[in-house]
Scaffold this motif. Structure first.
Motif, PDB file in Angstrom:
ATOM      1  N   CYS A  79     -17.324 -13.204  -3.260  1.00  0.00           N
ATOM      2  CA  CYS A  79     -18.099 -12.802  -4.436  1.00  0.00           C
ATOM      3  C   CYS A  79     -17.304 -13.097  -5.713  1.00  0.00           C
ATOM      4  CB  CYS A  79     -18.401 -11.311  -4.335  1.00  0.00           C
ATOM      5  SG  CYS A  79     -19.297 -10.654  -5.745  1.00  0.00           S
ATOM      6  N   HIS A  81     -17.444 -11.553  -8.407  1.00  0.00           N
ATOM      7  CA  HIS A  81     -17.103 -10.328  -9.141  1.00  0.00           C
ATOM      8  C   HIS A  81     -15.689  -9.891  -8.770  1.00  0.00           C
ATOM      9  CE1 HIS A  81     -17.618  -5.763  -9.764  1.00  0.00           C
ATOM     10  NE2 HIS A  81     -17.236  -6.306 -10.899  1.00  0.00           N
ATOM     11  N   MET A  82     -15.517  -9.396  -7.565  1.00  0.00           N
ATOM     12  CA  MET A  82     -14.194  -8.904  -7.154  1.00  0.00           C
ATOM     13  C   MET A  82     -13.736  -9.506  -5.829  1.00  0.00           C
ATOM     14  SD  MET A  82     -13.092  -6.604  -9.464  1.00  0.00           S
ATOM     15  CE  MET A  82     -12.103  -5.312  -8.710  1.00  0.00           C
ATOM     16  N   GLY A  83     -14.436 -10.517  -5.361  1.00  0.00           N
ATOM     17  CA  GLY A  83     -13.939 -11.274  -4.216  1.00  0.00           C
ATOM     18  C   GLY A  83     -14.305 -10.784  -2.834  1.00  0.00           C
ATOM     19  N   ARG A  84     -15.203  -9.828  -2.758  1.00  0.00           N
ATOM     20  CA  ARG A  84     -15.563  -9.340  -1.425  1.00  0.00           C
ATOM     21  C   ARG A  84     -16.472 -10.339  -0.709  1.00  0.00           C
ATOM     22  NH1 ARG A  84     -15.881  -2.731  -1.634  1.00  0.00           N
ATOM     23  NH2 ARG A  84     -13.625  -2.493  -1.545  1.00  0.00           N
ATOM     24  N   CYS A  97     -23.385  -9.742  -1.818  1.00  0.00           N
ATOM     25  CA  CYS A  97     -22.073  -9.128  -1.676  1.00  0.00           C
ATOM     26  C   CYS A  97     -22.189  -7.826  -0.887  1.00  0.00           C
ATOM     27  CB  CYS A  97     -21.474  -8.854  -3.051  1.00  0.00           C
ATOM     28  SG  CYS A  97     -19.842  -8.110  -2.972  1.00  0.00           S
ATOM     29  N   SER A  99     -20.422  -5.309  -1.249  1.00  0.00           N
ATOM     30  CA  SER A  99     -19.937  -4.186  -2.044  1.00  0.00           C
ATOM     31  C   SER A  99     -21.085  -3.439  -2.731  1.00  0.00           C
ATOM     32  CB  SER A  99     -18.930  -4.699  -3.079  1.00  0.00           C
ATOM     33  OG  SER A  99     -18.289  -3.613  -3.708  1.00  0.00           O
ATOM     34  N   SER A 101     -22.061  -3.177  -5.853  1.00  0.00           N
ATOM     35  CA  SER A 101     -22.831  -3.825  -6.926  1.00  0.00           C
ATOM     36  C   SER A 101     -23.787  -4.907  -6.427  1.00  0.00           C
ATOM     37  CB  SER A 101     -21.889  -4.405  -7.976  1.00  0.00           C
ATOM     38  OG  SER A 101     -21.153  -3.366  -8.581  1.00  0.00           O
ATOM     39  N   LYS A 102     -23.655  -5.316  -5.174  1.00  0.00           N
ATOM     40  CA  LYS A 102     -24.624  -6.197  -4.499  1.00  0.00           C
ATOM     41  C   LYS A 102     -24.905  -7.495  -5.247  1.00  0.00           C
ATOM     42  CE  LYS A 102     -27.013  -2.080  -2.839  1.00  0.00           C
ATOM     43  NZ  LYS A 102     -28.127  -1.196  -3.145  1.00  0.00           N
ATOM     44  N   SER A 103     -23.884  -8.134  -5.740  1.00  0.00           N
ATOM     45  CA  SER A 103     -24.110  -9.457  -6.342  1.00  0.00           C
ATOM     46  C   SER A 103     -24.863 -10.320  -5.344  1.00  0.00           C
ATOM     47  CB  SER A 103     -22.789 -10.123  -6.703  1.00  0.00           C
ATOM     48  OG  SER A 103     -22.213  -9.498  -7.821  1.00  0.00           O
ATOM     49  N   PRO A 115     -22.818  -8.036 -11.516  1.00  0.00           N
ATOM     50  CA  PRO A 115     -22.134  -7.735 -12.770  1.00  0.00           C
ATOM     51  C   PRO A 115     -21.423  -8.926 -13.408  1.00  0.00           C
ATOM     52  CG  PRO A 115     -20.950  -6.798 -10.909  1.00  0.00           C
ATOM     53  CD  PRO A 115     -22.238  -7.351 -10.366  1.00  0.00           C
TER      54      PRO A 115
HETATM   55  S1  FES Z   1     -17.158  -7.629  -5.441  1.00  0.00           S
HETATM   56 FE1  FES Z   1     -19.151  -8.387  -5.214  1.00  0.00          FE
HETATM   57  S2  FES Z   1     -20.370  -7.223  -6.552  1.00  0.00           S
HETATM   58 FE2  FES Z   1     -18.361  -6.491  -6.845  1.00  0.00          FE
END
Ligand code: FES
Length: 137
Positions: A79, A81-84, A97, A99, A101-103, A115
């Motif tokens: 992702c 956003h934060m790499g998940r 994602c 996580s 926030s569900k990107s 986000p």
């Molecule tokens: S790490 Fe994917 S939405 Fe935050």
């Protein structure tokens, strides 16, 4: 927007839904190409399925989806956003994602929710017989 059903705890800890191959010998990464032998990874031969590939010498995590139309897609499993990790959302043409926030991204990596307004990479994929060839650099 469709979302994958996950518990709050699973999302909090970034526990993804997608499995690694049951037979880890069914794929190899060599000279910039991830080669997947579908005769060994039969769990990826049905429409609406996905597997994640990581480890060995792969320089990036890869999520491979067999869409409802039977076409394959390869996405950087990270992702923006934060790499998940990402999961395929059944019944859609998206990955999401794991996580909170569900990107969410299209199969070709275009961000449609999340986000951070940054697309994720997708990888060129071709099929030769029972082998998927994915260029990952
Ligand atoms: S790490 Fe994917 S939405 Fe935050």
């Amino acid at each position: 927007m469709e979302t994958l059903s996950r518990t709050f705890w699973q999302r909090l800890t970034g526990s993804c839904a997608t499995s690694i191959p049951a037979n880890n010998e069914g794929w190899v990464y060599k000279e910039g190409t991830l080669n997947i032998d579908l005769t060994q990874l039969t769990e990826l031969t049905q429409p609406g399925t996905a597997l994640r590939f990581e480890g060995k010498d792969l320089p990036k995590r890869v999520l491979v989806v067999c869409g409802a139309d039977g076409k394959y897609h390869a996405i950087h499993n990270k992702c923006t956003h934060m790499g998940r990790r990402l999961d395929f959302v059944p019944g859609t043409e998206t990955v999401q994602c794991c996580s909170i926030s569900k990107s969410t991204y299209t199969f070709d990596g275009k961000r449609i929710h999340g986000p951070r307004k940054v697309d994720v990479d997708s990888f060129p994929l071709s099929q030769e017989g029972n082998n998927l060839l994915i260029v990952v650099k």
